[in-house]
Write an enzyme that holds these catalytic residues in place. Structure first.
Site, PDB file in Angstrom:
ATOM      1  N   GLY A   1       0.816  -1.205   0.000  1.00 32.61           N
ATOM      2  CA  GLY A   1       0.000   0.000   0.000  1.00 32.61           C
ATOM      3  C   GLY A   1       0.853   1.259   0.000  1.00 32.61           C
ATOM      4  N   SER A   2       0.345   2.281   0.663  1.00 33.83           N
ATOM      5  CA  SER A   2       0.988   3.590   0.596  1.00 33.83           C
ATOM      6  C   SER A   2       2.327   3.672   1.322  1.00 33.83           C
ATOM      7  CB  SER A   2       0.041   4.656   1.138  1.00 33.83           C
ATOM      8  OG  SER A   2      -1.049   4.832   0.257  1.00 33.83           O
TER       9      SER A   2
END
Length: 491
Positions: A217-218
């Protein structure tokens, strides 16, 4: 001698020669293979004929032991102190089901059969001392390990914490876990416990910290930011980018969705702070796939030989994707996958001014009399980014935690500089399943950065925004960092 007798003598001579060849072949060529065959119970019996040496954590605490057994060919069996807490570190040593991880990799030291213990064994023959195993002294910090384990609680997830300055692994937790003592013997009860664990839908035997990969993810935006800085796509982290709103994936009409506001032409600094997908997708396209790949690999991605000494699964940055795939990968989606250890390495490299140290968990091996027979020396693994660019990225990660608009506020520690990055990774068909919550961070004092940590929580009650990583995983990371800092202050 008549002809028949000569023939018989020659035949007997050939038989003796064949017997000698066969005997020598067994003793000198096949000996190692025969002695290590699973079918050879003598090896296992000898393995448990004496007490194994111990696996020891920082502070001299033994987390293993040996107990006498009754009514068995095996004189001793392995026992574990707080087994579920330490299983991701020790692995298991079972009379019936073999051994894994440190118990397997350091078996010769622990059983006393290592060639480097030959002198100790020889002296013991003359003094009458019983054969004893050596010890494996690890880098694991009990307070940090317990903080991670207790904070994860009944959640499914993992934590990896590293000392950025040396690469020493300070905590390695995987939940739900298991107690290796439950199947260390060879009784019917041991077999029942083993079958239950092996078939458990919770995958308790899997070491998620080292041997499970997740979409990062981020949190992967830290790698993307490093690539942008290193390859000159961004030189000023506070200068506006040319990112439009909406931003369409390259060569497509697919818009990149942002969960944050203010992403149009956002600076790299602000984009990391609030986690703008569009800015990092845009930046990655300008960096290009090949240079993104180069930077990712310097951080450890695509390396299938990260041995701690327990080998970690290779984290993945796709080598063959197209431009849209590269932009999606730059925000930790598409085919990008990482172990918690890998993401702790990312945070550690940034904290250590761009120098990535090789992660390790065995500090030294000692003889039964505690003489050191092998001492680990920290090794540099790579330089993913320059000191100057690492310091820029540190500023960006600190903003994520310190700025009121940042997503990592729950990792704040009073009087300590904390840099971090939240992440929420989608998974399942059409992203239908609940996302993974991520948080990576480091803590820094005037004495340097003693800890970098990565936390992932599976199938949590996370929503689909980055704040979930900050809400669920950040408090776990904070607890681990506080435990390490407290220990450092004691020293």
């Amino acid at each position: 001698m008549n002809k028949p007798l000569r023939r018989i003598s020659l035949f007997c001579g050939l038989l003796v020669l064949a017997l000698l060849i066969r005997t020598n072949w067994l003793q000198y060529v096949q000996a190692e293979d025969l002695s290590t065959r699973k079918e050879n119970r003598r090896v296992q019996i000898a393995q448990y004929a004496t007490q194994r040496g111990n696996i020891i954590v920082a502070g001299g605490q033994a987390i293993t032991g040996s107990a006498a057994t009754d009514g068995s060919d095996y004189k001793y069996k392995r026992v574990y102190n707080e087994g579920a807490l330490w299983a991701p570190v020790t692995g298991y040593a079972s009379q019936a089901f073999g051994s894994t991880q440190l118990e397997s990799l350091e078996d010769k030291i622990l059983t006393g059969n290592d060639d480097r213990l030959f002198f100790d064994r020889t002296i013991g023959m003359f003094t009458g001392e019983k054969k004893a195993g050596g010890n494996v002294v690890t880098t694991l910090m009990p307070d940090a390990q317990k903080a991670a384990y207790e904070k994860l609680g009944d959640k499914t997830g993992a934590v990896a914490a590293i000392d950025p300055r040396t690469g020493a692994i300070l905590a390695l937790v995987s939940t739900p876990s298991y107690d290796p003592s439950l199947f260390a013997g060879n009784s019917k009860t041991d077999e029942k416990n083993w079958v239950e664990l092996k078939d458990s839908p919770e995958k308790k035997l899997v070491n998620r910290a080292l041997r499970e990969t997740y979409p990062p993810g981020s949190t992967f935006k830290v790698v993307t930011a490093a690539a942008a800085l290193e390859h000159g796509v961004v030189t000023d982290i506070n200068a506006p980018t040319d990112t439009p709103e909406p931003f369409f994936l390259p060569t497509t009409k697919t818009p990149m969705v942002n969960h944050a506001k203010g992403c149009e032409k956002a600076t790299l600094n602000f984009a990391l702070q609030v986690s703008c997908n569009s800015v990092f997708a845009n930046v990655a396209d300008k960096v290009t796939k090949d240079k993104m790949l180069e930077t990712a690999q310097k951080f450890g991605f695509n390396n299938d030989k990260i041995d701690t000494p327990v080998r970690a699964f290779a984290s993945v940055y796709d080598k063959n994707m197209d431009r849209p795939g590269n932009s999606l990968s730059a925000i930790g989606q598409f085919n990008t996958a990482a172990t918690p250890l890998q993401m702790a390495m990312v945070a550690a490299a940034v904290a250590n001014d761009g120098k990535l140290m090789k992660p390790y968990m065995v500090d030294q091996l000692t003889a039964p009399n505690l003489d050191v027979i092998e001492k680990h020396e920290p090794q540099e693994m790579s330089r993913p980014l320059s000191p100057a660019n690492a310091q820029k990225l540190q500023q960006m990660m600190v903003n994520v935690v310190e700025n009121e608009n940042g997503t990592g506020g729950k990792a704040k520690i009073k009087d300590v500089t904390v840099g971090g990055k939240t992440g929420t990774a989608q998974h399942g068909e059409k992203n239908a399943k609940r996302p993974y919550a991520w948080f990576i961070a480091y803590a820094k004092t005037d004495k340097g950065s003693p800890v970098a940590v990565a936390v992932v929580i599976e199938d949590s009650d996370a929503d689909r925004e980055d704040i979930s990583g900050g809400g669920l995983a950040a408090p776990v990371a904070k607890a681990v960092m506080e435990a390490v800092l407290k220990n450092q202050n004691k020293g």
